[in-house]
Design an enzyme around this catalytic site. Structure first.
Site, PDB file in Angstrom:
ATOM      1  N   HIS A   1       0.834  -1.207   0.000  1.00  0.00           N
ATOM      2  CA  HIS A   1       0.000   0.000   0.000  1.00  0.00           C
ATOM      3  C   HIS A   1       0.871   1.260   0.000  1.00  0.00           C
ATOM      4  CE1 HIS A   1      -3.534   2.400   1.759  1.00  0.00           C
ATOM      5  NE2 HIS A   1      -2.497   3.177   2.018  1.00  0.00           N
ATOM      6  N   GLU A   2       1.847   1.303   0.908  1.00  0.00           N
ATOM      7  CA  GLU A   2       2.656   2.513   1.040  1.00  0.00           C
ATOM      8  C   GLU A   2       3.665   2.673  -0.095  1.00  0.00           C
ATOM      9  OE1 GLU A   2       1.837   4.709   3.084  1.00  0.00           O
ATOM     10  OE2 GLU A   2       0.652   3.626   4.559  1.00  0.00           O
TER      11      GLU A   2
ATOM     12  N   HIS B   1       0.786   4.233  -2.905  1.00  0.00           N
ATOM     13  CA  HIS B   1       1.020   5.690  -2.918  1.00  0.00           C
ATOM     14  C   HIS B   1       2.246   6.060  -3.749  1.00  0.00           C
ATOM     15  CE1 HIS B   1      -2.188   6.322  -0.168  1.00  0.00           C
ATOM     16  NE2 HIS B   1      -1.581   5.820   0.903  1.00  0.00           N
TER      17      HIS B   1
ATOM     18  N   GLU C   1      -6.511   6.558  -1.081  1.00  0.00           N
ATOM     19  CA  GLU C   1      -6.389   5.394  -0.190  1.00  0.00           C
ATOM     20  C   GLU C   1      -6.955   4.145  -0.860  1.00  0.00           C
ATOM     21  OE1 GLU C   1      -4.571   5.337   2.361  1.00  0.00           O
ATOM     22  OE2 GLU C   1      -4.271   7.493   2.489  1.00  0.00           O
TER      23      GLU C   1
END
Length: 726
Positions: free
Chosen positions: A449-450, A454, A507
């Site tokens: 995810h990070e 992103h 997100e």
């Protein structure tokens, strides 16, 4: 009786963040550096009180004054004397701990107001019998009167944060509307000013509307002062409206932040850290986001520090318009063993990025390998503590200069520990597997995810000089088969363009990347997962996401059709996408629980994750990226709002399911954090119990050295703006 969603239960989970061993291993210089950065963070974190609600600051000061004179244990005798039961006193302690943990009287995760779970007259009796009140009755009476009504008020608008008639915010004066926020954003764009460190106040001077844009800074003068070439302050007319840009918001708190950052500079490990802190000080002194960006550039260059930190106006989740940053500061120590896994993930990133479901032109021109470390948090000041972070949030820096990822290991260790009896909405046969693999699966999800969520994707931009960062005559939209026809122009950013949906949409994109890439065996092997273990982690990761989508309904307000939490809205959207995929991939049915009350059951066919599930996420993820890259707000909003809608028609009655979710919800845990204290040439770590009393003591001891002045400053800042919230 107050609805249970508006108070914190007495049995709420409270855990201490363990950083003892990590802190012990630091050198004396590193401990001093960590100490002064922590002090800067804690004082800056008080800004959040002023960013949350009109009453938060006064409640904080009221509690500080009470508990500075009497510990929670001593006050219990007073409570018994004035007629509080043990449960009522515990409810008061839980409320106080909640206010400290959330830095205000609205939940940091969900933006819902919480009130004390005891009668107002009993709380008033306790306040008035306290030693603090007995010693200074006039001051304490005034303080109590200034906030007592709002402590308990649950009028519709005050139940949640929001703009205009949708809720409470102190990022905007009470008379501001969405149209005012949009006008102000256009003004800021025209001045090439970021909204991150601003608030907006609308005044009516003799029938003429005037907007005041207030910058956070230690300096209050609007004219240029020593060390400054020019200033953005002053009056101007924009779209026939007067705008005034002023400085000095949160002035005394910004002064304290700058003071402690300067102290930290003396213990910096290298030149990048020193320059970083210097730029941060310049930013908080003069109200310059450009200086903060410059500091962030030095921060990115500071590779693999032992003590990691970041501070400033960072996340825009709680600005109803999605552009203004809430203050936060963290200080943490690198966990070397776990960081090695993340380093391997970074090394594989370019290969994994090529597997994402969009054309190469929609990916950044070059992947700038970031630091990705696992950290044990020493200090996290702000409204709440996340599990992972990808920063800085400045689009231009992320695109061309890089970013850092951090996973907060000691937060993960306690935040997601689950008891079997509290596991809602799962089949019995899934519960043991869920408990076994929830931690490892979340570790994988946070990493993807990070770093690759992103950290992926390109924004197509035409700069102020007319130069494009892409080939306008060659880049084709994969959704239409035609040349792309929209992009970001000038000072437009992702946040300013997509505003109210930007945070949740991003997100959702990052969560989808995590789901999509966790299917990759190379990723799983990096985390030491092979064979059946790897398959189980994939299954639990997807099942967790589906369950989180259902739990997300707690954070939806039907009365104004508004989502109050970006991540939970994102997970609900993913649930909708997977339900829409059909073919029996996801099952969601309403049932009656063993207690005779409404319940629900989620099922996920693990044999279809790699086929039906992967295809659904692949299609959806590509759409999300294309709309984001091309600045297609209309298309992106239609897609995202469509999946975000919560209704009572169709195959699933989500509004009725929301009632079931509320009936069976579990309160989010609160964290007790240590303090640091200088003793001669040494820095000591002061730890506290995992209890409401321990959390309270940590805060009363945190600001001992200048408590009277600090509280006076906070009340002055709060009282100055009282007329603005009417």
């Amino acid at each position: 009786m107050v609805d249970s969603q508006y108070y914190l239960p007495n049995d709420i989970g409270i855990s201490a963040l363990d950083c003892r061993e990590a802190f012990r291993l630091l050198s004396p210089q590193e401990k001093m550096y960590a100490h002064y950065l922590s002090r800067a963070s804690w004082y800056g974190g008080l800004v959040v009180l002023l960013q949350t609600s009109p009453e938060s600051t006064n409640i904080f000061v009221l509690l500080q004054r009470i508990f500075r004179k009497e510990t929670p244990e001593e006050l219990e005798n007073v409570a018994t004397r004035v007629g509080l039961s043990s449960e009522e006193y515990k409810a008061f302690l839980v409320y106080a701990a909640g206010l400290y943990a959330n830095m205000g009287n609205y939940k940091s995760f969900g933006d819902t107001k919480f009130v004390p779970n005891l009668p107002k007259e009993k709380l008033e009796a306790l306040v008035k019998a306290s030693q603090a009140f007995q010693e200074k009755p006039v001051e304490m009476e005034a303080l109590w009167k200034s906030c007592s009504t709002l402590i308990y008020s649950l009028e519709d608008r005050q139940k949640q944060l929001g703009l205009g008639d949708k809720g409470i915010t102190t990022y905007f004066s009470g008379n501001c509307t969405l149209e005012d926020a949009e006008l102000a954003q256009r003004f800021l764009d025209s001045k090439k000013l970021s909204a991150y460190n601003t608030r907006l106040f609308k005044r009516n001077d003799g029938g003429k509307v005037c907007y005041e844009v207030r910058l956070a800074s230690a300096v209050q003068k609007d004219s240029a002062v020593d060390g400054e070439k020019a200033t953005s302050c002053g009056s101007s007319t924009f779209e026939d409206k007067e705008f005034i840009v002023k400085r000095g918001d949160y002035c005394p708190l910004m002064e304290k932040v700058c003071f402690y950052l300067q102290q930290a500079e003396a213990f910096a490990a290298n030149e990048n850290q020193r320059k970083m802190l210097e730029e941060y000080r310049h930013s908080f002194t003069f109200g310059s986001v450009e200086s903060h960006k410059e500091g962030s550039r030095f921060w990115i260059k500071d590779k693999g520090p032992i003590v990691e930190s970041y501070i400033g106006f960072i996340e825009s989740y709680r600005d109803p318009f999605g552009s203004r940053g809430e203050f936060e500061g963290f200080v943490a120590v690198v966990n070397k063993a776990m960081s090695e896994r993340f380093a391997k993930l970074v090394s594989s990133a370019e290969v994994l990025l090529s597997e994402l479901p969009w054309p190469q032109e929609f990916e950044k021109d070059a992947f700038l390998k970031p630091d990705f470390t696992s950290l044990d948090v020493l200090t996290f000041a702000g409204s709440g503590i996340p599990a992972g972070i990808n920063i800085p949030n400045y689009d231009d820096i992320r695109q061309s200069e890089g970013f850092k990822n951090v996973s907060l290991g000691n937060v993960l260790a306690v935040a997601y520990a689950t008891q079997k009896e509290k596991l809602t909405f799962l089949e019995e046969e899934d519960k043991d597997l869920f408990i076994k693999w929830k931690g490892p699966s979340f570790e994988v999800q946070v990493g993807l995810h990070e770093l690759l969520g992103h950290g992926s994707g390109k924004l197509f931009v035409q700069d102020h000089k007319g130069k494009f960062n892409f080939e306008k005559d060659k880049v084709v939209n994969p959704e239409t088969g035609e040349l792309i026809s929209s992009w970001y122009q000038g000072s437009e950013t992702w946040d300013s363009k997509f505003s109210t949906i930007a945070s949740s949409y991003e997100e959702c994109r990052a969560e989808c990347v995590g789901l999509y890439l966790c299917l990759n065996t190379q990723v799983l092997s990096i985390f030491g997962l092979e064979g059946q273990d790897a398959e189980d982690v994939v299954y639990i990761n997807w099942l967790s996401m589906v369950r989180a989508g259902l739990l997300g309904l707690e954070f939806y307000t039907p009365e104004n059709k508004n989502w109050r939490q970006a991540h939970m809205q994102a997970r609900f959207v993913i649930l909708r996408v997977l339900l829409e995929a059909g073919e029996g991939l996801v099952g969601l049915k309403e049932v009656v629980g063993p207690d005779g009350k409404p319940d629900a059951r989620i099922t996920l066919d693990r044999s279809k994750i790699h086929t039906v599930g992967k295809n659904a996420i692949q299609r959806f993820l590509c759409k999300l990226q294309v709309f984001k890259s091309t600045a297609d707000v209309e298309g992106g909003r239609a897609l995202y709002d469509g999946y975000s809608s919560v209704g009572d028609s169709g195959a699933t009655n989500f509004l009725r399911l929301r009632e079931t979710v509320l009936l069976r919800k579990e309160a989010r845990k609160m964290f007790v954090q240590a303090n640091t204290r200088v003793n001669g040439d040494n820095v000591e770590l002061v730890e506290y119990d995992s209890s409401a009393a321990g959390l309270i003591r940590s805060f009363t001891e945190r600001f001992q050295e200048d408590a009277d002045q600090l509280e006076a400053d906070l009340l002055e800042l709060s009282e100055k703006d009282v007329p603005c919230w009417c």
